[in-house]
Design a protein around this motif. Structure first.
Motif, PDB file in Angstrom:
ATOM      1  N   TYR A  81      50.348 -39.736  -3.638  1.00  0.00           N
ATOM      2  CA  TYR A  81      50.632 -38.554  -4.447  1.00  0.00           C
ATOM      3  C   TYR A  81      51.722 -38.855  -5.468  1.00  0.00           C
ATOM      4  O   TYR A  81      52.757 -39.425  -5.152  1.00  0.00           O
ATOM      5  CB  TYR A  81      51.074 -37.388  -3.563  1.00  0.00           C
ATOM      6  CG  TYR A  81      51.525 -36.190  -4.375  1.00  0.00           C
ATOM      7  CD1 TYR A  81      50.592 -35.380  -5.017  1.00  0.00           C
ATOM      8  CD2 TYR A  81      52.883 -35.898  -4.529  1.00  0.00           C
ATOM      9  CE1 TYR A  81      50.992 -34.301  -5.786  1.00  0.00           C
ATOM     10  CE2 TYR A  81      53.290 -34.823  -5.296  1.00  0.00           C
ATOM     11  CZ  TYR A  81      52.348 -34.029  -5.927  1.00  0.00           C
ATOM     12  OH  TYR A  81      52.747 -32.971  -6.699  1.00  0.00           O
ATOM     13  N   ASP A  82      51.448 -38.480  -6.708  1.00  0.00           N
ATOM     14  CA  ASP A  82      52.425 -38.589  -7.784  1.00  0.00           C
ATOM     15  C   ASP A  82      52.070 -37.529  -8.810  1.00  0.00           C
ATOM     16  O   ASP A  82      50.888 -37.324  -9.123  1.00  0.00           O
ATOM     17  CB  ASP A  82      52.381 -39.985  -8.411  1.00  0.00           C
ATOM     18  CG  ASP A  82      53.451 -40.180  -9.470  1.00  0.00           C
ATOM     19  OD1 ASP A  82      54.590 -40.550  -9.098  1.00  0.00           O
ATOM     20  OD2 ASP A  82      53.162 -39.962 -10.667  1.00  0.00           O
ATOM     21  N   LYS A  83      53.040 -36.842  -9.356  1.00  0.00           N
ATOM     22  CA  LYS A  83      52.770 -35.756 -10.298  1.00  0.00           C
ATOM     23  C   LYS A  83      52.087 -36.259 -11.562  1.00  0.00           C
ATOM     24  O   LYS A  83      51.236 -35.569 -12.130  1.00  0.00           O
ATOM     25  CB  LYS A  83      54.068 -35.032 -10.653  1.00  0.00           C
ATOM     26  CG  LYS A  83      54.642 -34.200  -9.520  1.00  0.00           C
ATOM     27  CD  LYS A  83      55.889 -33.452  -9.950  1.00  0.00           C
ATOM     28  CE  LYS A  83      56.434 -32.598  -8.799  1.00  0.00           C
ATOM     29  NZ  LYS A  83      57.659 -31.866  -9.203  1.00  0.00           N
ATOM     30  N   ALA A  84      52.462 -37.448 -12.022  1.00  0.00           N
ATOM     31  CA  ALA A  84      51.895 -37.977 -13.262  1.00  0.00           C
ATOM     32  C   ALA A  84      50.662 -38.846 -13.018  1.00  0.00           C
ATOM     33  O   ALA A  84      49.678 -38.761 -13.747  1.00  0.00           O
ATOM     34  CB  ALA A  84      52.950 -38.778 -14.020  1.00  0.00           C
ATOM     35  N   PHE A  85      50.721 -39.694 -11.991  1.00  0.00           N
ATOM     36  CA  PHE A  85      49.631 -40.642 -11.749  1.00  0.00           C
ATOM     37  C   PHE A  85      49.169 -40.613 -10.292  1.00  0.00           C
ATOM     38  O   PHE A  85      49.440 -41.537  -9.528  1.00  0.00           O
ATOM     39  CB  PHE A  85      50.075 -42.068 -12.120  1.00  0.00           C
ATOM     40  CG  PHE A  85      50.290 -42.276 -13.582  1.00  0.00           C
ATOM     41  CD1 PHE A  85      49.225 -42.573 -14.420  1.00  0.00           C
ATOM     42  CD2 PHE A  85      51.556 -42.162 -14.134  1.00  0.00           C
ATOM     43  CE1 PHE A  85      49.417 -42.762 -15.775  1.00  0.00           C
ATOM     44  CE2 PHE A  85      51.764 -42.342 -15.491  1.00  0.00           C
ATOM     45  CZ  PHE A  85      50.689 -42.639 -16.315  1.00  0.00           C
ATOM     46  N   PRO A  86      48.476 -39.546  -9.873  1.00  0.00           N
ATOM     47  CA  PRO A  86      47.922 -39.530  -8.511  1.00  0.00           C
ATOM     48  C   PRO A  86      46.829 -40.587  -8.383  1.00  0.00           C
ATOM     49  O   PRO A  86      45.990 -40.736  -9.267  1.00  0.00           O
ATOM     50  CB  PRO A  86      47.345 -38.116  -8.387  1.00  0.00           C
ATOM     51  CG  PRO A  86      47.071 -37.685  -9.798  1.00  0.00           C
ATOM     52  CD  PRO A  86      48.117 -38.339 -10.640  1.00  0.00           C
ATOM     53  N   LEU A  87      46.860 -41.327  -7.287  1.00  0.00           N
ATOM     54  CA  LEU A  87      45.935 -42.441  -7.090  1.00  0.00           C
ATOM     55  C   LEU A  87      45.108 -42.262  -5.822  1.00  0.00           C
ATOM     56  O   LEU A  87      45.626 -41.811  -4.798  1.00  0.00           O
ATOM     57  CB  LEU A  87      46.689 -43.772  -6.978  1.00  0.00           C
ATOM     58  CG  LEU A  87      47.639 -44.170  -8.095  1.00  0.00           C
ATOM     59  CD1 LEU A  87      48.326 -45.485  -7.735  1.00  0.00           C
ATOM     60  CD2 LEU A  87      46.898 -44.307  -9.405  1.00  0.00           C
ATOM     61  N   ILE A  88      43.848 -42.646  -5.904  1.00  0.00           N
ATOM     62  CA  ILE A  88      42.989 -42.738  -4.720  1.00  0.00           C
ATOM     63  C   ILE A  88      42.433 -44.150  -4.675  1.00  0.00           C
ATOM     64  O   ILE A  88      41.927 -44.660  -5.675  1.00  0.00           O
ATOM     65  CB  ILE A  88      41.825 -41.727  -4.775  1.00  0.00           C
ATOM     66  CG1 ILE A  88      42.357 -40.289  -4.715  1.00  0.00           C
ATOM     67  CG2 ILE A  88      40.849 -41.964  -3.615  1.00  0.00           C
ATOM     68  CD1 ILE A  88      41.278 -39.222  -4.867  1.00  0.00           C
ATOM     69  N   ILE A  89      42.547 -44.801  -3.522  1.00  0.00           N
ATOM     70  CA  ILE A  89      42.045 -46.165  -3.344  1.00  0.00           C
ATOM     71  C   ILE A  89      41.000 -46.135  -2.237  1.00  0.00           C
ATOM     72  O   ILE A  89      41.268 -45.662  -1.125  1.00  0.00           O
ATOM     73  CB  ILE A  89      43.176 -47.154  -2.998  1.00  0.00           C
ATOM     74  CG1 ILE A  89      44.173 -47.261  -4.162  1.00  0.00           C
ATOM     75  CG2 ILE A  89      42.604 -48.535  -2.735  1.00  0.00           C
ATOM     76  CD1 ILE A  89      45.227 -46.216  -4.211  1.00  0.00           C
ATOM     77  N   ILE A  90      39.802 -46.640  -2.551  1.00  0.00           N
ATOM     78  CA  ILE A  90      38.662 -46.562  -1.633  1.00  0.00           C
ATOM     79  C   ILE A  90      38.282 -47.947  -1.130  1.00  0.00           C
ATOM     80  O   ILE A  90      38.296 -48.919  -1.885  1.00  0.00           O
ATOM     81  CB  ILE A  90      37.447 -45.935  -2.351  1.00  0.00           C
ATOM     82  CG1 ILE A  90      37.759 -44.503  -2.775  1.00  0.00           C
ATOM     83  CG2 ILE A  90      36.217 -45.948  -1.464  1.00  0.00           C
ATOM     84  CD1 ILE A  90      36.669 -43.879  -3.616  1.00  0.00           C
ATOM     85  N   ASN A  91      37.927 -48.011   0.148  1.00  0.00           N
ATOM     86  CA  ASN A  91      37.437 -49.251   0.736  1.00  0.00           C
ATOM     87  C   ASN A  91      35.992 -49.464   0.287  1.00  0.00           C
ATOM     88  O   ASN A  91      35.087 -48.739   0.720  1.00  0.00           O
ATOM     89  CB  ASN A  91      37.507 -49.179   2.263  1.00  0.00           C
ATOM     90  CG  ASN A  91      37.121 -50.498   2.913  1.00  0.00           C
ATOM     91  OD1 ASN A  91      36.664 -51.437   2.250  1.00  0.00           O
ATOM     92  ND2 ASN A  91      37.298 -50.580   4.221  1.00  0.00           N
ATOM     93  N   ASN A  92      35.770 -50.446  -0.583  1.00  0.00           N
ATOM     94  CA  ASN A  92      34.450 -50.664  -1.178  1.00  0.00           C
ATOM     95  C   ASN A  92      33.428 -51.232  -0.186  1.00  0.00           C
ATOM     96  O   ASN A  92      32.241 -51.281  -0.486  1.00  0.00           O
ATOM     97  CB  ASN A  92      34.568 -51.606  -2.379  1.00  0.00           C
ATOM     98  CG  ASN A  92      33.350 -51.574  -3.267  1.00  0.00           C
ATOM     99  OD1 ASN A  92      32.944 -50.512  -3.720  1.00  0.00           O
ATOM    100  ND2 ASN A  92      32.748 -52.732  -3.517  1.00  0.00           N
ATOM    101  N   THR A  93      33.884 -51.660   0.983  1.00  0.00           N
ATOM    102  CA  THR A  93      32.937 -52.178   1.976  1.00  0.00           C
ATOM    103  C   THR A  93      32.251 -51.043   2.749  1.00  0.00           C
ATOM    104  O   THR A  93      31.303 -51.283   3.487  1.00  0.00           O
ATOM    105  CB  THR A  93      33.637 -53.105   2.982  1.00  0.00           C
ATOM    106  OG1 THR A  93      34.592 -52.352   3.741  1.00  0.00           O
ATOM    107  CG2 THR A  93      34.355 -54.247   2.268  1.00  0.00           C
ATOM    108  N   MET A  94      32.746 -49.827   2.574  1.00  0.00           N
ATOM    109  CA  MET A  94      32.141 -48.681   3.250  1.00  0.00           C
ATOM    110  C   MET A  94      30.846 -48.262   2.550  1.00  0.00           C
ATOM    111  O   MET A  94      30.692 -48.476   1.346  1.00  0.00           O
ATOM    112  CB  MET A  94      33.115 -47.490   3.241  1.00  0.00           C
ATOM    113  CG  MET A  94      34.332 -47.683   4.105  1.00  0.00           C
ATOM    114  SD  MET A  94      33.890 -47.639   5.851  1.00  0.00           S
ATOM    115  CE  MET A  94      35.126 -48.756   6.525  1.00  0.00           C
TER     116      MET A  94
END
Length: 276
Positions: free
Chosen positions: A83-96
């Motif tokens: 969580y970040d007000k300016a740059f919220p990030l989501i990182i996904i496991n591509n092997t799923m």
């Protein structure tokens, strides 16, 4: 650094919906779907899970949420968010499986909307070991993700008088472009399947997915993989900075996590993708 500390998206989902998403799941899910501007009828019309994941990801990134992928070394984790007000990030496991990646997108979006960072694990038994407030948020994020992807009112109509078995669950999952686990969870929340049945079937499906992954394991195309990992939005920002001579080729290679010699080939693959 590339954006001088300012999110380049005009629309900022996390900030614009601040306070608009609460514990009323139907209302919150409707607000999020309306903001992303993707109706349920459009969702059902998509031709494949791959298309669904790509469109959802684009909608997130157009709304100020950056989505990155990586092949996690630990298959117990589906993804996480920061969580970040300016740059919220989501990182996904591509092997799923792609269906799981879609659920992870929305689970992590829930965390961001509730202004927390979070992790999505493949097996949710860990939730019971969390402190009370964290457990509450985790369960809420799961339910919000399921409600956005499979609205309860529509689900009730689709599942009415339906025999609950693997074939019917698979059929509904195909209709909504989600995983079978999401559909089964909807039945569990309605009380029409038991917790033991839910655990038994999800464990079976997880094992099937792992076997399928081992059978289909191959190197793939390096450049297309990098494009998938970084995402169109980030790549566009990085190459634009390079074209404007804000950064040089050494810095660009560093931002894209590739060797300088591979930049031209990566850019060529990217242009092919964008020209489809």
């Amino acid at each position: 650094e590339l954006c001088d500390g300012l999110n380049p998206s005009i629309r900022q989902l996390i900030n614009d919906l601040k306070g608009a998403v609460g514990t009323d799941l139907k209302e919150s899910a409707a607000v999020v779907r309306e903001y992303l501007d993707i109706s349920l009828s459009i969702q059902k019309s998509w031709d494949s899970i791959e298309t669904a994941l790509e469109i959802w990801r684009d909608a997130f990134e157009d709304s100020g949420v950056f989505v990155f992928k990586e092949a996690f070394r630990n298959d117990e984790f589906s993804g996480f968010c920061l969580y970040d007000k300016a740059f919220p990030l989501i990182i996904i496991n591509n092997t799923m499986p792609k269906t799981r990646q879609i659920f992870t997108l929305f689970h992590e979006l829930g965390h961001l909307l509730y202004e927390t960072s979070g992790i999505d694990k493949l097996n949710d038994d860990f939730v019971n070991m969390l402190p009370e407030q964290e457990r509450f948020i985790e369960i809420l994020c799961n339910k919000l993700a399921a409600e956005i992807l499979v609205p309860s009112d529509d689900f009730d109509l689709s599942a009415r008088s339906m025999t609950i078995d693997e074939a019917s669950i698979t059929r509904l999952a195909t209709v909504y472009k989600v995983s079978r686990e999401v559909i089964l969870r909807k039945f569990l929340d309605k009380g029409t399947v038991s917790l033991s049945t839910y655990k038994k079937l999800t464990a079976k499906w997880i094992e099937e997915a792992r076997k399928k992954k081992l059978e289909n394991k191959n190197g793939g195309d390096y450049y297309n993989t990098q494009i998938s990992y970084l995402g169109d939005k980030y790549l566009e920002i990085a190459f634009n900075a390079y074209y404007r001579k804000v950064i040089n080729d050494i810095q660009l290679a560093d931002y894209l996590n590739v060797k300088i010699d591979n930049l031209n080939s990566l850019e060529l693959s990217l242009h092919r993708r964008w020209s489809r």
